[in-house]
Design an enzyme around this catalytic site. Structure first.
Site, PDB file in Angstrom:
ATOM      1  N   GLY A  75      42.318  40.375  49.739  1.00  0.00           N
ATOM      2  CA  GLY A  75      41.069  39.963  50.376  1.00  0.00           C
ATOM      3  C   GLY A  75      41.158  40.173  51.867  1.00  0.00           C
ATOM      4  N   HIS A  76      40.189  40.869  52.406  1.00  0.00           N
ATOM      5  CA  HIS A  76      40.155  41.063  53.853  1.00  0.00           C
ATOM      6  C   HIS A  76      38.885  40.428  54.353  1.00  0.00           C
ATOM      7  CE1 HIS A  76      43.077  44.092  53.192  1.00  0.00           C
ATOM      8  NE2 HIS A  76      42.249  45.001  52.775  1.00  0.00           N
TER       9      HIS A  76
ATOM     10  N   ASP B   4      48.112  38.627  53.821  1.00  0.00           N
ATOM     11  CA  ASP B   4      47.185  37.915  54.712  1.00  0.00           C
ATOM     12  C   ASP B   4      47.589  38.017  56.181  1.00  0.00           C
ATOM     13  OD1 ASP B   4      45.887  36.976  52.349  1.00  0.00           O
ATOM     14  OD2 ASP B   4      47.469  35.471  52.167  1.00  0.00           O
TER      15      ASP B   4
ATOM     16  N   GLN C 116      48.277  43.063  50.195  1.00  0.00           N
ATOM     17  CA  GLN C 116      49.369  42.073  50.058  1.00  0.00           C
ATOM     18  C   GLN C 116      50.405  42.332  51.161  1.00  0.00           C
ATOM     19  OE1 GLN C 116      48.602  43.725  46.677  1.00  0.00           O
ATOM     20  NE2 GLN C 116      46.928  42.277  46.790  1.00  0.00           N
TER      21      GLN C 116
ATOM     22  N   LYS D 184      45.645  42.617  58.111  1.00  0.00           N
ATOM     23  CA  LYS D 184      45.617  44.089  58.037  1.00  0.00           C
ATOM     24  C   LYS D 184      44.201  44.629  58.108  1.00  0.00           C
ATOM     25  CE  LYS D 184      47.628  43.794  54.048  1.00  0.00           C
ATOM     26  NZ  LYS D 184      48.034  42.403  53.979  1.00  0.00           N
TER      27      LYS D 184
HETATM   28  P1  IMP Z   1      48.786  38.523  41.641  1.00  0.00           P
HETATM   29  O1  IMP Z   1      48.828  39.667  42.605  1.00  0.00           O
HETATM   30  O2  IMP Z   1      47.389  37.980  41.432  1.00  0.00           O
HETATM   31  O3  IMP Z   1      49.488  38.843  40.358  1.00  0.00           O
HETATM   32  O4  IMP Z   1      49.604  37.302  42.303  1.00  0.00           O
HETATM   33  C1  IMP Z   1      51.022  37.376  42.489  1.00  0.00           C
HETATM   34  C2  IMP Z   1      51.421  36.727  43.806  1.00  0.00           C
HETATM   35  O5  IMP Z   1      50.945  37.519  44.883  1.00  0.00           O
HETATM   36  C3  IMP Z   1      50.836  35.329  44.030  1.00  0.00           C
HETATM   37  O6  IMP Z   1      51.781  34.563  44.776  1.00  0.00           O
HETATM   38  C4  IMP Z   1      49.633  35.578  44.899  1.00  0.00           C
HETATM   39  O7  IMP Z   1      49.270  34.460  45.673  1.00  0.00           O
HETATM   40  C5  IMP Z   1      50.147  36.719  45.760  1.00  0.00           C
HETATM   41  N1  IMP Z   1      49.073  37.569  46.265  1.00  0.00           N
HETATM   42  C6  IMP Z   1      48.372  38.499  45.601  1.00  0.00           C
HETATM   43  N2  IMP Z   1      47.484  39.084  46.408  1.00  0.00           N
HETATM   44  C7  IMP Z   1      47.637  38.528  47.617  1.00  0.00           C
HETATM   45  C8  IMP Z   1      47.024  38.751  48.902  1.00  0.00           C
HETATM   46  O8  IMP Z   1      46.158  39.605  49.080  1.00  0.00           O
HETATM   47  N3  IMP Z   1      47.475  37.960  49.911  1.00  0.00           N
HETATM   48  C9  IMP Z   1      48.458  37.054  49.755  1.00  0.00           C
HETATM   49  N4  IMP Z   1      49.061  36.820  48.595  1.00  0.00           N
HETATM   50  C10 IMP Z   1      48.659  37.557  47.538  1.00  0.00           C
END
Ligand code: IMP
Length: 436
Positions: free
Chosen positions: A40-41, A13, A226, A16
């Site tokens: 998510g963007h 977040d 991420q 990017k």
């Molecule tokens: P997962 O990717 O859904 O398996 O989540 C694993 C961890 O990564 C969790 O703490 C999520 O909140 C974090 N996470 C996954 N995608 C994002 C993102 O795009 N932004 C911020 N945190 C993320």
């Protein structure tokens, strides 16, 4: 300077999408190389807000082709929902503008169910995943049980894969996770066959396209999702995502050699945020953290969860700069810090009285870190109309200089708001890519 990799250097977040969108004016290709619709963007063009999850933000530029490389995991339903949402705001996702590697692993309903059940069982120890089935899908990829995009076009093979996987997942859900949720192989097979026709025109040979574009000296941008501290190997394990979020994975995923990369750009906020569970050394649980959340509108694009907020963590960003080989950093959301009497930077860590050079490996140790802060004078001016480094209040300039010095990485730009014109790029290497 044709090949650029853009990655987040915190916990995701970092903004990017906005920076990639800003930099893609010249890009022939914009390639996502990991993650799925957990990312998510939100990009805003001329005041219009668009939320993107799987499709790279480059889709907003009509002349740019967007690709999903082999290392991405794709939920076909989520992808089509995104096509439809983009259609509603007048952006048509045609096969000329978007392509997907046949090698991508599909995220299927049983992955989402397993993700949800596991999180429920972990209770207080849960990872706080986005619930999109990302981890279970990557597990299938490495255990070689995945259904990949190309499998959709061989019905007898697909039927056999689905029937084996559904049987296994049903057993796992029932016997191991104690869940009532079960899937019907025939139903899922029919559903996937119905989706296959829509997906087919988008299948692409991503490695070939990328390498050919490089050979023609065209601009290619790799868009990370991420953040580096959520990397499966190098992040704050087990509170991480299931993919490699660092720049090196762009080569592995898209199938090109590391020598082709010209510039690695790291994006980070002027403060820090984290969604989900896991250690966050500079988290601020006081009203200052709450103010960052409020002013910075720190709520997840995918899940809507409030983000945890805290101060810029020099040690963590320095680690990420090393993991990625960052050439230049772009600092986002500097405007959110306006009005704080002091701006804090977490500059060093101690564990049990011993100073550390880096983040510890184990999450429990990271939780116990003592952070030493440097406090810099804040500023009160609204900086959202600033368009150059020199126009920033002296105190804001000083914060950027201090970050640059402490992280030991050049600051190539900063942003003071969500619009394209609120991103100020100083680094010539980025400017030449972005034609600004
Ligand atoms: P997962 O990717 O859904 O398996 O989540 C694993 C961890 O990564 C969790 O703490 C999520 O909140 C974090 N996470 C996954 N995608 C994002 C993102 O795009 N932004 C911020 N945190 C993320």
């Amino acid at each position: 300077m044709p090949v650029m990799i853009v990655v987040g250097v915190q916990w995701g977040d970092e903004g990017k999408g906005k920076i990639v969108d800003f930099l893609t004016e010249r890009a022939k290709l914009v390639v996502r190389f990991q993650g799925g619709n957990n990312a998510g963007h939100t990009v805003i063009v001329e005041g219009r807000k668009t939320a993107l999850k799987l499709i790279p933000s480059g889709i907003l530029r009509p002349a740019t082709r967007c690709l999903l490389a082999a290392g991405v995991v794709v939920d076909p339903q989520a992808l089509f929902a995104e096509f439809d949402a983009l259609g509603e705001v007048g952006i048509e996702v045609t096969p000329q503008r978007f392509g997907i590697a046949g090698e991508v692993t599909l995220v299927l309903p049983y992955h989402r169910a397993i993700d949800a059940e596991r999180e429920a069982q972990l209770a207080a120890k849960k990872i706080g995943t986005t619930g999109k089935g990302i981890g279970p899908a990557y597990e299938d990829s490495v255990s070689r049980y995945a259904v990949r995009a190309a499998d959709l076009f061989n019905p007898s093979h697909l039927e056999a894969l689905i029937s084996r996987n559904v049987e296994l997942k049903n057993k796992y859900l029932k016997a191991v996770l104690n869940s009532e949720t079960q899937f019907d192989a025939k139903e899922l097979f029919d559903e996937l066959c119905a989706l296959a026709g829509r997906l087919k025109p988008y299948l692409a040979n991503v490695s070939l396209e990328v390498n050919e574009a490089c050979a023609r000296n065209e601009y290619v941008m790799f868009e990370g999702a991420q953040g580096s501290l959520l990397d499966i190997n190098h992040g704050t394990y087990p509170y991480v995502t299931s993919s490699h979020t660092v720049a090196g994975f762009a080569c592995v995923s898209a199938g090109f050699g590391p020598r082709l990369t010209n510039l690695v750009v790291g994006i980070c906020k002027a403060y820090a945020t984290r969604v989900g569970s896991g250690p966050f050394p500079t988290e601020d649980l006081t009203e200052e953290g709450a103010r960052m959340r409020e002013v910075g509108r720190e709520f997840g694009t995918v899940t809507g969860r409030p983000r945890r907020c805290g101060w810029f963590d020099v040690m963590a960003v320095r680690r990420a700069a090393r993991l990625n080989g960052i050439d230049t950093l772009v600092i986002t959301k500097l405007d959110v810090l306006s009005g704080f009497s002091q701006v804090k930077l977490g500059v060093s860590y101690e564990l049990d009285g011993t100073p550390l050079q880096d983040l510890p490996v184990c999450a429990d140790d990271i939780e116990r870190l003592k952070v030493k802060y440097e406090e810099l004078p804040g500023w009160n001016e609204d900086i959202t109309a600033v368009r150059s480094f020199g126009e920033l209040p002296k105190a804001a300039q000083e914060v950027l200089r201090r970050i640059e010095d402490a992280v030991q990485c050049r600051i190539g730009g900063f942003s003071v708001g969500p619009d394209r014109e609120q991103t100020i790029i100083m680094d010539e290497r980025i400017r030449s890519f972005a034609k600004v």
